[in-house]
Design a protein around this motif. Structure first.
Motif, mmCIF file in Angstrom:
data_model
loop_
_atom_site.group_PDB
_atom_site.id
_atom_site.type_symbol
_atom_site.label_atom_id
_atom_site.label_comp_id
_atom_site.label_asym_id
_atom_site.label_seq_id
_atom_site.Cartn_x
_atom_site.Cartn_y
_atom_site.Cartn_z
ATOM 1 N N LYS A 62 7.198 5.552 1.952
ATOM 2 C CA LYS A 62 7.607 4.153 2.052
ATOM 3 C C LYS A 62 6.394 3.281 1.756
ATOM 4 O O LYS A 62 5.315 3.528 2.282
ATOM 5 C CB LYS A 62 8.077 3.848 3.483
ATOM 6 N N ILE A 76 3.962 0.313 2.172
ATOM 7 C CA ILE A 76 3.571 -0.432 3.360
ATOM 8 C C ILE A 76 3.277 -1.867 2.962
ATOM 9 O O ILE A 76 2.507 -2.121 2.045
ATOM 10 C CB ILE A 76 2.342 0.214 4.018
ATOM 11 N N VAL A 125 -0.076 10.263 2.108
ATOM 12 C CA VAL A 125 0.612 11.513 2.450
ATOM 13 C C VAL A 125 1.878 11.128 3.198
ATOM 14 O O VAL A 125 1.955 10.069 3.813
ATOM 15 C CB VAL A 125 -0.316 12.405 3.306
ATOM 16 N N PHE A 126 2.912 11.951 3.100
ATOM 17 C CA PHE A 126 4.145 11.630 3.813
ATOM 18 C C PHE A 126 4.879 12.907 4.207
ATOM 19 O O PHE A 126 4.660 13.964 3.623
ATOM 20 C CB PHE A 126 5.052 10.734 2.966
ATOM 21 N N LYS A 141 8.620 12.901 5.051
ATOM 22 C CA LYS A 141 9.961 12.920 4.479
ATOM 23 C C LYS A 141 10.085 11.966 3.304
ATOM 24 O O LYS A 141 10.595 12.306 2.268
ATOM 25 C CB LYS A 141 10.982 12.506 5.546
ATOM 26 N N GLU A 142 9.613 10.773 3.508
ATOM 27 C CA GLU A 142 9.886 9.737 2.520
ATOM 28 C C GLU A 142 8.655 8.862 2.387
ATOM 29 O O GLU A 142 8.050 8.458 3.377
ATOM 30 C CB GLU A 142 11.068 8.895 3.032
ATOM 31 N N ARG A 188 0.866 -1.174 0.000
ATOM 32 C CA ARG A 188 0.000 0.000 0.000
ATOM 33 C C ARG A 188 0.904 1.226 0.000
ATOM 34 O O ARG A 188 1.887 1.268 0.726
ATOM 35 C CB ARG A 188 -0.851 -0.010 1.263
ATOM 36 N N PRO A 212 1.304 5.075 0.953
ATOM 37 C CA PRO A 212 0.621 6.025 1.837
ATOM 38 C C PRO A 212 0.087 7.230 1.065
ATOM 39 O O PRO A 212 0.660 7.628 0.047
ATOM 40 C CB PRO A 212 1.712 6.451 2.826
#
Lengths: 288, 437
Positions: free
Chosen positions: B425, B427, B419-420, B422-423, B415, B417
């Motif tokens: 990633k 999931i 919104v983030f 810094k990075e 999955r 994300p």
């Protein structure tokens, strides 16, 4: 709807009156009344099965009480919580809660968890989605503000470096704090915590105490918590309510409760020769 | 002593393997005896039963030998299980790859009809695949994001198709007017169905949506004077190029643009139309995921009780997912009607719902790219196997079983994300809930 809710004295935030909850033949909570004052941490304690979580579920709208009145002094005047549906409790009455078995959105990041908590204001800013899809209106600004707020909370609970990690990947103690932060992102006037210190090590427990104090002092939210860890309860609560077998057996300052013989009896039991006298005392109390 | 130990262990491994193979052979016997061993044949005197015990023996022998071999080699106890495990690093690289692949795929879809060697058959197949890509993306909102298992999705497809067909037949409305109307009507039916149904969860929700799909089909079949019943509706108007018809006339599309008339023009136009519709579905879904409503859908899939404690109205949130999913099915349905020119309830059977759901599940629930790939593989593969008509379904089943073993969470199981900080990633799918309705 709120016209028959009586006004509370100004220092009170929540008044629980004659709360009774029956499940079929089982009376989980029996005629419990207590007050939660503004700017205080109130602890609800009692042995296992005393009905603490049931009281919580009634306050947060997950159960409809069989009998009783729950009056909350909201910004718009007194509200009767038992008449609100569960999702309205958070929105209208500004009561937030956490769960005994942590209920984070495990597959979403810590940041996303805190944004879901700001659903209502963001929804408004996105023009109920319609404007948001078209990319007009103030949604982007509102989202930036929401992310800023989430960042503040991530800093406060020390998880800013793990903001982009899925919540289910966090260690247990971090998950507990994240759940509290998530509840705080709804800007509650009353924060209900169901065993926040369960499973924490002593250091985490101390951090939790500091966090709860800062919520009380800086955010001005009253805290109602269920806790088994007496060191937490005695350390931070301003007011303690003790339940046993669905009934309130004691209510007062931590020191008062700690020395209450009924509380000691409920937790530790009593010596054999005392059983009769305590039983008499309790039955006299019950009939009065 | 170690020798004695090994000596005692070796026959036991073999015995276990043998016993297991014998059991499998027994199951094979039970299945093969009626399916392969007995054949009814039409003779002059009626139907007779032919017996082919040789085939049964061969099937049982293959199962026994194969199972024994597997038990002694790949499945030997103590051997590390490598099947179905993809290291996270590879997983992440695949996801990054997918990021560049998606624009390339779109580009490929756009230029495909212009390539000189593209035949009409390829464009027709492209239209079919894109219709299912769009349906898959639409259902992905309901199943993948909101976690509501909907087994009657084809009902909304039918509502869209019949909306256009009937509006055109009774009121003479054009395709461009009917397209939004079909979407709105399908969304409306999504809400109508949603209200009573969404208090159910999991299996119960699935059963009721399944029944709803059948109800719509049976109503269409039996409301003879209105829908034409099993005869369907024919002569549905073809789409026009913003008012210009695709015909030989002087004010047709070809004459207006000074081209030689070719029946291919309409096919190419239909291709770009469904491509545009599918991309709109994709675009809207991607945007919705970043809006509070999309996050609320995913939160609902993760934990409904927590959603309620955060002030999210779960009924409304589920209804919007249902209505939006239905709306895209309605668009696809009206496109289907205008492409075919003829619709009947036969096009909207449960098998269609199952196929669309299979696309979503195989693609990886919630992943736009995975769903598109799954639609291409499933529908395209289905077409390629058309010649082996008898073995089509068995291959289909086999592929499903294999993919569920290798990639139980679908082709793209991570999955991303919404919104983030810094990075971004990915999931892992194992952390993401599948939803319980």
């Amino acid at each position: 709807m709120i016209d028959d809710a009586p006004a509370l004295p100004p220092e009170l935030l929540l008044r629980v009156e004659r709360l009774t909850m029956r499940f079929g033949g089982l009376t989980a909570v029996n005629d419990v009344s207590f007050d939660v004052r503004r700017g205080e941490i109130t602890a609800l304690i009692g042995p296992n099965g005393a009905g603490k979580t049931t009281v919580f579920n009634c306050i947060t709208g997950f159960y409809k009480p069989t009998v009783g009145r729950l009056t909350l002094a909201s910004k718009e005047g007194p509200l009767l919580l038992e008449r609100l549906r569960d999702h309205q409790i958070s929105r209208k009455a500004n009561v937030a809660r956490t769960f005994q078995n942590i209920r984070l959105f495990g597959g979403m990041t810590a940041l996303e968890n805190l944004l879901v908590a700001q659903h209502a204001p963001l929804m408004k800013a996105s023009g109920l989605t319609v404007l948001g899809v078209l990319g007009i209106g103030g949604f982007n600004k509102a989202e930036r503000a929401a992310i800023e707020k989430a960042k503040v909370w991530l800093e406060r609970i020390g998880l800013i470096d793990r903001a982009d990690d899925p919540a289910a990947d966090l260690p247990y103690g971090d998950q507990r704090r994240l759940e509290i932060a998530r509840a705080m992102c709804t800007e509650p006037v009353l924060l209900c915590l169901d065993e926040p210190a369960a499973g924490l090590n002593p250091r985490e427990s101390l951090e939790l105490n500091a966090l709860l104090r800062s919520i009380r002092d800086e955010d001005g939210a009253a805290v109602l918590l269920i806790e088994h860890d007496m060191s937490v309860v005695m350390e931070i609560s301003d007011h303690v309510v003790v339940l046993d077998y669905g009934k309130k057996i004691s209510d007062g300052a931590p020191l008062h409760v700690r020395n209450d013989p009924k509380v000691i009896a409920a937790y530790l039991g009593v010596e054999d020769e005392e059983v009769e006298s305590v039983e008499n005392e309790i039955s006299a109390e019950a009939s009065s | 002593m170690p020798d004695a130990h090994a000596g005692a262990a070796a026959p036991s491994v073999f015995a276990v393997a043998f016993k297991d193979a014998a059991l499998a052979a027994l199951v094979a016997l039970g299945l093969a005896a009626p399916m392969l061993g007995l054949v009814t044949v039409q003779t002059q005197s009626g139907i007779e039963l032919e017996q082919h015990w040789g085939r049964v023996a061969i099937a049982v022998a293959i199962v026994f030998a194969g199972r024994l071999l597997l038990n002694l080699t790949l499945w030997r106890p103590g051997r590390k299980k490598s099947l179905g495990y993809v290291p996270p690093k590879v997983e992440a690289r695949l996801a990054r790859f997918a990021k560049y692949l998606a624009p390339l795929a779109i580009l490929g879809a756009v230029v495909m009809p212009m390539l000189p060697f593209t035949e009409r058959y390829a464009i027709d197949l492209g239209i079919l695949v894109l219709t299912y890509v769009m349906l898959g993306w639409g259902l992905n909102i309901v199943v993948g994001l909101a976690g509501l298992l909907d087994l009657g999705y084809v009902a909304f497809y039918a509502v869209g198709a019949y909306s256009y067909a009937l509006l055109a037949q009774y009121f003479g409305l054009s395709f461009w007017v009917c397209l939004p109307l079909a979407g709105i009507l399908a969304a409306f039916w999504g809400v109508i169905l949603g209200f009573p149904v969404l208090r159910l969860r999991g299996d119960y929700l699935a059963i009721v949506t399944l029944a709803f799909g059948e109800i719509i089909r049976i109503v269409l079949l039996n409301w003879y004077w209105f829908t034409g019943g099993p005869n369907g509706i024919s002569g549905i108007p073809r789409p026009s190029f913003f008012g210009l018809d695709f015909d030989r006339g002087d004010d047709g599309f070809a004459a207006t643009f000074g081209l030689d008339y070719s029946p291919l023009h309409r096919i190419v136009f239909l291709y770009y139309l469904i491509l545009a519709l599918a991309l709109i579905t994709n675009f809207v879904t991607i945007r919705l995921r970043r809006l509070p409503i999309g996050r609320a859908w995913e939160a609902l899939r993760e934990d409904e009780i927590a959603c309620r404690s955060l002030g999210i109205n779960t009924v409304n949130t589920k209804l919007t997912a249902f209505a939006l999913g239905a709306m895209f099915a309605g668009f696809a349905g009206s496109f289907f009607a205008t492409r075919q020119g003829f619709i009947s309830p036969e096009s909207f059977v449960f098998m269609e719902s199952a196929l669309i759901l299979a696309i979503v599940v195989l693609g990886g629930m919630g992943s736009q790219f995975g769903v598109a790939v799954a639609a291409v593989v499933m529908i395209g593969g289905f077409e390629l196997f058309r010649e082996f008509s008898d073995y089509r379904m068995i291959t289909f089943g086999l592929v499903m079983v294999l993919i569920m073993i290798w990639r139980p969470r679908g082709l793209v199981s991570t999955r991303s994300p919404s919104v983030f900080l810094k990075e971004k990633k990915a999931i892992s799918g194992s952390l993401v809930q599948e939803g319980h309705g």
